[in-house]
Design an enzyme around this catalytic site. Structure first.
Site, PDB file in Angstrom:
ATOM      1  N   HIS A  60      -3.351  -5.019   1.223  1.00  0.00           N
ATOM      2  CA  HIS A  60      -2.674  -4.907   2.505  1.00  0.00           C
ATOM      3  C   HIS A  60      -2.445  -3.257   2.832  1.00  0.00           C
ATOM      4  CE1 HIS A  60       0.785  -5.074  -0.149  1.00  0.00           C
ATOM      5  NE2 HIS A  60       1.596  -4.264   0.511  1.00  0.00           N
ATOM      6  N   HIS A  62       0.437  -0.327   4.436  1.00  0.00           N
ATOM      7  CA  HIS A  62       1.735  -0.111   5.206  1.00  0.00           C
ATOM      8  C   HIS A  62       1.512   1.210   5.780  1.00  0.00           C
ATOM      9  CE1 HIS A  62       3.935  -3.409   3.602  1.00  0.00           C
ATOM     10  NE2 HIS A  62       3.900  -3.072   2.579  1.00  0.00           N
ATOM     11  N   TYR A 148      -3.886   5.909  -3.435  1.00  0.00           N
ATOM     12  CA  TYR A 148      -4.166   5.818  -1.984  1.00  0.00           C
ATOM     13  C   TYR A 148      -2.857   5.938  -1.176  1.00  0.00           C
ATOM     14  CZ  TYR A 148      -8.004   3.899  -4.701  1.00  0.00           C
ATOM     15  OH  TYR A 148      -9.100   3.688  -5.629  1.00  0.00           O
TER      16      TYR A 148
END
Length: 179
Positions: A60, A62, A148
């Site tokens: 996922h 954000h 990342y």
């Protein structure tokens, strides 16, 4: 079927959560970070927005975006990012019957979560949450260890100290640390 209603405010700032369809033991986003970065660059060239912060996790991501004045269309941007990334991947993921019927890939969850940031405190809390996420999920012990993340850019800009986000310091704004 749930009736999702989104609202759109031109020039606003949003916090997003976007998930892969199959999250369990899936490292696709970090394994193919090159394709994800290219998808973001492609969409930003065609439909500009400001990326305020981002964290890419294995399954996922954000991020916080600010849309240009007069532009409220974040849904199209997400659709383009997701489709650009998916098309660059070889087929082979599990595809549900409903997705097959619509000729959809099974890479991303169909929906995403969007939260309008309404104050500086709201922005700060989500900004910190983004960067804390790899520690929260147990991937690293220190925020700085996760590659990342926009955290490294904000360290270089002097917004975060390099040691932010470990030793129990999450939740304190970086400007509150002693030098």
């Amino acid at each position: 079927m749930t009736d999702y209603r989104r609202f759109y405010i031109p020039g606003s700032t949003w916090f997003y959560t976007v998930n892969l369809a199959e999250r369990r033991d899936n490292n696709l986003l970090v394994e193919r970070i090159d394709l994800l970065r290219e998808a973001f660059r492609y969409v930003k060239r065609r439909r500009p927005f400001t990326m305020e912060a981002i964290i890419v996790m294995p399954d996922h991501l954000h991020c916080i975006w600010t849309l240009p004045p007069g532009d409220a269309d974040y849904s199209t941007r997400w659709s383009l990012i997701k489709s650009r990334f998916s098309r660059a991947l070889p087929a082979g993921e599990r595809v549900s019957a409903s997705r097959a019927k619509r000729r959809e890939r099974g890479v991303w969850q169909r929906r995403f979560w969007a939260h309008l940031l309404i104050s500086q405190d709201d922005f700060n809390a989500h900004f910190d949450y983004i960067h804390w996420n790899p520690v929260k999920h147990g991937y690293v012990q220190k925020v700085a260890e996760w590659p990342y993340s926009s955290f490294h850019r904000f360290v270089a800009l002097g917004i975060y100290p390099i040691n932010w986000g470990h030793s129990g310091r999450f939740g304190i704004r970086p400007t509150e640390y002693p030098e």
